[in-house]
Design a protein around this motif. Sequence first.
Motif, PDB file in Angstrom:
ATOM      1  N   HIS A 258       0.828  -1.218   0.000  1.00  0.00           N
ATOM      2  CA  HIS A 258       0.000   0.000   0.000  1.00  0.00           C
ATOM      3  C   HIS A 258       0.859   1.263   0.000  1.00  0.00           C
ATOM      4  O   HIS A 258       0.479   2.284  -0.577  1.00  0.00           O
ATOM      5  CB  HIS A 258      -0.926  -0.005   1.213  1.00  0.00           C
ATOM      6  CG  HIS A 258      -1.811   1.202   1.309  1.00  0.00           C
ATOM      7  ND1 HIS A 258      -2.806   1.470   0.392  1.00  0.00           N
ATOM      8  CD2 HIS A 258      -1.831   2.236   2.212  1.00  0.00           C
ATOM      9  CE1 HIS A 258      -3.409   2.606   0.734  1.00  0.00           C
ATOM     10  NE2 HIS A 258      -2.839   3.088   1.822  1.00  0.00           N
ATOM     11  N   THR A 259       2.021   1.185   0.621  1.00  0.00           N
ATOM     12  CA  THR A 259       2.897   2.364   0.659  1.00  0.00           C
ATOM     13  C   THR A 259       3.495   2.674  -0.714  1.00  0.00           C
ATOM     14  O   THR A 259       4.025   3.762  -0.924  1.00  0.00           O
ATOM     15  CB  THR A 259       4.043   2.151   1.678  1.00  0.00           C
ATOM     16  OG1 THR A 259       4.873   1.060   1.251  1.00  0.00           O
ATOM     17  CG2 THR A 259       3.494   1.853   3.067  1.00  0.00           C
ATOM     18  N   ARG A 261       1.618   2.550  -3.505  1.00  0.00           N
ATOM     19  CA  ARG A 261       0.455   2.705  -4.386  1.00  0.00           C
ATOM     20  C   ARG A 261       0.656   3.775  -5.464  1.00  0.00           C
ATOM     21  O   ARG A 261       0.085   3.697  -6.546  1.00  0.00           O
ATOM     22  CB  ARG A 261      -0.798   3.014  -3.569  1.00  0.00           C
ATOM     23  CG  ARG A 261      -0.735   4.308  -2.762  1.00  0.00           C
ATOM     24  CD  ARG A 261      -1.928   4.383  -1.816  1.00  0.00           C
ATOM     25  NE  ARG A 261      -1.930   5.611  -1.019  1.00  0.00           N
ATOM     26  CZ  ARG A 261      -1.190   5.794   0.066  1.00  0.00           C
ATOM     27  NH1 ARG A 261      -0.377   4.829   0.485  1.00  0.00           N
ATOM     28  NH2 ARG A 261      -1.248   6.932   0.754  1.00  0.00           N
ATOM     29  N   LYS A 262       1.486   4.797  -5.195  1.00  0.00           N
ATOM     30  CA  LYS A 262       1.700   5.870  -6.181  1.00  0.00           C
ATOM     31  C   LYS A 262       2.555   5.397  -7.357  1.00  0.00           C
ATOM     32  O   LYS A 262       2.666   6.098  -8.361  1.00  0.00           O
ATOM     33  CB  LYS A 262       2.342   7.079  -5.513  1.00  0.00           C
ATOM     34  CG  LYS A 262       1.414   7.785  -4.523  1.00  0.00           C
ATOM     35  CD  LYS A 262       2.050   9.018  -3.933  1.00  0.00           C
ATOM     36  CE  LYS A 262       1.101   9.705  -2.952  1.00  0.00           C
ATOM     37  NZ  LYS A 262       1.722  10.920  -2.351  1.00  0.00           N
ATOM     38  N   ARG A 269      -4.160   2.938 -10.807  1.00  0.00           N
ATOM     39  CA  ARG A 269      -4.284   4.092  -9.911  1.00  0.00           C
ATOM     40  C   ARG A 269      -5.636   4.783 -10.071  1.00  0.00           C
ATOM     41  O   ARG A 269      -6.088   5.473  -9.158  1.00  0.00           O
ATOM     42  CB  ARG A 269      -3.156   5.092 -10.167  1.00  0.00           C
ATOM     43  CG  ARG A 269      -1.787   4.586  -9.738  1.00  0.00           C
ATOM     44  CD  ARG A 269      -0.834   5.737  -9.456  1.00  0.00           C
ATOM     45  NE  ARG A 269      -0.687   6.626 -10.605  1.00  0.00           N
ATOM     46  CZ  ARG A 269       0.252   6.495 -11.537  1.00  0.00           C
ATOM     47  NH1 ARG A 269       1.107   5.473 -11.474  1.00  0.00           N
ATOM     48  NH2 ARG A 269       0.339   7.344 -12.539  1.00  0.00           N
ATOM     49  N   TRP A 272     -10.442   1.275  -8.077  1.00  0.00           N
ATOM     50  CA  TRP A 272     -10.489   0.981  -6.642  1.00  0.00           C
ATOM     51  C   TRP A 272      -9.228   0.283  -6.166  1.00  0.00           C
ATOM     52  O   TRP A 272      -8.887   0.322  -4.986  1.00  0.00           O
ATOM     53  CB  TRP A 272     -11.701   0.097  -6.327  1.00  0.00           C
ATOM     54  CG  TRP A 272     -11.609  -1.290  -6.910  1.00  0.00           C
ATOM     55  CD1 TRP A 272     -12.059  -1.717  -8.100  1.00  0.00           C
ATOM     56  CD2 TRP A 272     -10.974  -2.427  -6.284  1.00  0.00           C
ATOM     57  NE1 TRP A 272     -11.772  -3.047  -8.299  1.00  0.00           N
ATOM     58  CE2 TRP A 272     -11.108  -3.512  -7.186  1.00  0.00           C
ATOM     59  CE3 TRP A 272     -10.330  -2.645  -5.075  1.00  0.00           C
ATOM     60  CZ2 TRP A 272     -10.604  -4.775  -6.909  1.00  0.00           C
ATOM     61  CZ3 TRP A 272      -9.824  -3.901  -4.788  1.00  0.00           C
ATOM     62  CH2 TRP A 272      -9.967  -4.956  -5.698  1.00  0.00           C
ATOM     63  N   TYR A 274      -6.373   1.137  -6.442  1.00  0.00           N
ATOM     64  CA  TYR A 274      -5.339   2.075  -5.967  1.00  0.00           C
ATOM     65  C   TYR A 274      -5.056   1.830  -4.480  1.00  0.00           C
ATOM     66  O   TYR A 274      -3.929   1.976  -4.014  1.00  0.00           O
ATOM     67  CB  TYR A 274      -5.820   3.507  -6.196  1.00  0.00           C
ATOM     68  CG  TYR A 274      -4.847   4.570  -5.724  1.00  0.00           C
ATOM     69  CD1 TYR A 274      -3.565   4.647  -6.268  1.00  0.00           C
ATOM     70  CD2 TYR A 274      -5.205   5.486  -4.751  1.00  0.00           C
ATOM     71  CE1 TYR A 274      -2.660   5.624  -5.855  1.00  0.00           C
ATOM     72  CE2 TYR A 274      -4.311   6.468  -4.321  1.00  0.00           C
ATOM     73  CZ  TYR A 274      -3.045   6.529  -4.884  1.00  0.00           C
ATOM     74  OH  TYR A 274      -2.153   7.497  -4.465  1.00  0.00           O
ATOM     75  N   HIS A 275      -6.082   1.447  -3.745  1.00  0.00           N
ATOM     76  CA  HIS A 275      -5.927   1.156  -2.307  1.00  0.00           C
ATOM     77  C   HIS A 275      -6.075  -0.341  -2.028  1.00  0.00           C
ATOM     78  O   HIS A 275      -6.472  -0.738  -0.930  1.00  0.00           O
ATOM     79  CB  HIS A 275      -6.965   1.931  -1.498  1.00  0.00           C
ATOM     80  CG  HIS A 275      -6.798   3.421  -1.554  1.00  0.00           C
ATOM     81  ND1 HIS A 275      -5.742   4.077  -0.958  1.00  0.00           N
ATOM     82  CD2 HIS A 275      -7.551   4.381  -2.160  1.00  0.00           C
ATOM     83  CE1 HIS A 275      -5.855   5.381  -1.171  1.00  0.00           C
ATOM     84  NE2 HIS A 275      -6.934   5.599  -1.896  1.00  0.00           N
ATOM     85  N   HIS A 276      -5.757  -1.165  -3.023  1.00  0.00           N
ATOM     86  CA  HIS A 276      -5.963  -2.609  -2.864  1.00  0.00           C
ATOM     87  C   HIS A 276      -5.194  -3.176  -1.676  1.00  0.00           C
ATOM     88  O   HIS A 276      -5.679  -4.071  -0.967  1.00  0.00           O
ATOM     89  CB  HIS A 276      -5.577  -3.347  -4.157  1.00  0.00           C
ATOM     90  CG  HIS A 276      -4.093  -3.521  -4.322  1.00  0.00           C
ATOM     91  ND1 HIS A 276      -3.455  -4.705  -4.046  1.00  0.00           N
ATOM     92  CD2 HIS A 276      -3.119  -2.646  -4.713  1.00  0.00           C
ATOM     93  CE1 HIS A 276      -2.160  -4.576  -4.279  1.00  0.00           C
ATOM     94  NE2 HIS A 276      -1.933  -3.337  -4.689  1.00  0.00           N
ATOM     95  N   LEU A 278      -4.416  -1.752   1.184  1.00  0.00           N
ATOM     96  CA  LEU A 278      -5.086  -1.414   2.439  1.00  0.00           C
ATOM     97  C   LEU A 278      -6.332  -2.270   2.639  1.00  0.00           C
ATOM     98  O   LEU A 278      -6.576  -2.787   3.734  1.00  0.00           O
ATOM     99  CB  LEU A 278      -5.465   0.071   2.442  1.00  0.00           C
ATOM    100  CG  LEU A 278      -6.099   0.604   3.727  1.00  0.00           C
ATOM    101  CD1 LEU A 278      -5.142   0.453   4.897  1.00  0.00           C
ATOM    102  CD2 LEU A 278      -6.513   2.059   3.550  1.00  0.00           C
ATOM    103  N   TYR A 279      -7.127  -2.425   1.571  1.00  0.00           N
ATOM    104  CA  TYR A 279      -8.340  -3.229   1.671  1.00  0.00           C
ATOM    105  C   TYR A 279      -8.011  -4.681   2.026  1.00  0.00           C
ATOM    106  O   TYR A 279      -8.664  -5.298   2.883  1.00  0.00           O
ATOM    107  CB  TYR A 279      -9.105  -3.199   0.345  1.00  0.00           C
ATOM    108  CG  TYR A 279      -9.583  -1.828  -0.067  1.00  0.00           C
ATOM    109  CD1 TYR A 279      -9.932  -0.869   0.881  1.00  0.00           C
ATOM    110  CD2 TYR A 279      -9.686  -1.485  -1.415  1.00  0.00           C
ATOM    111  CE1 TYR A 279     -10.361   0.391   0.501  1.00  0.00           C
ATOM    112  CE2 TYR A 279     -10.120  -0.225  -1.811  1.00  0.00           C
ATOM    113  CZ  TYR A 279     -10.452   0.714  -0.849  1.00  0.00           C
ATOM    114  OH  TYR A 279     -10.883   1.953  -1.220  1.00  0.00           O
TER     115      TYR A 279
END
Length: 300
Positions: A258-259, A261-262, A269, A272, A274-276, A278-279
């Motif tokens: 997640h860190t 992701r950019k 990006r 959804w 983009y935050h896979h 974290l989810y």
Amino acid sequence: MKQTKKRRKTTLHKHVRRHMKLAVVPHRHNQFRPYLIRRHGLAVVLVIVVGLLFGSNWLATGSVLGEEAKVTPVSLLANTNAEREKRNISPLEYNEQLSYAAFLKAKDMFKQQYWAHVAPDGTTPWQWFTRVGYNYAFAGENLAKNFRSADSATGAWMASEKHRENILNPNYTEVGFAVVDGALDGKPTTLIVALYGRPADEKGVAGLYRHTEGNAAPILGNGSVISQFGVILQSVSPTALGSAVLLLVVALVALVAHTYRKRLPPAIRKSWRYHHGLYKAAGLMVLAVMLVVLYSGGQI
């Protein structure tokens, strides 16, 4: 020939390291999406967890649900004395009177539908000693329910300060255990009662506390949050605990991803995914907690 084998071994190590890196480390070769937390990787992890849990239950009990409890007075006595001997405290002797008193206490809890040291009608633990004719100088009680092994029950008691005091109390010389199945609050329940004692007629302590219940060992409460966490961990089977740890490790991989992701591809990006990381981390952690709760029915 030796040189060829060495080369093959080196190539194999490089191949394994490369695939391990692709599986757990976010970098450009896996588009910063480790294979372990992709759909197929997560499916493999879940299959491993389910296989471990069902396989362990089957080997231990013959049932994938692991319904059979393995708690006996003999194993409880062995575990208790093992803890005492580690600290150079004299072992306890098994006493049939105390075991019968413990059995009566367990049956009374089922009859009156309570889970406590003092019954709803005011009956204290010490009255069970008297009922079977055990005249004590020192007395104490530990309770436990729904533990699937003697190791987990003893471990939970040792994780709680007050329960541990009873197990290690040098004033006790005898102990009795009862493991009784029944229904409590409409649910199948296994109650474990341990009664610790020292006869009042032993040399040097005759009549010392014979009629004074307040001098018996303290009735034990539920303890602190930390001790309760220790109880939960002790009541979880090693396989279930290992499965939960595996899920948490995969969740950590997801959080690391997640860190990054950019650095994901532009198409990802904008979705959804983009935050896979974290989810997936949140889902895996919830699953790990549910697993621990599901396999930690024991209470003290």
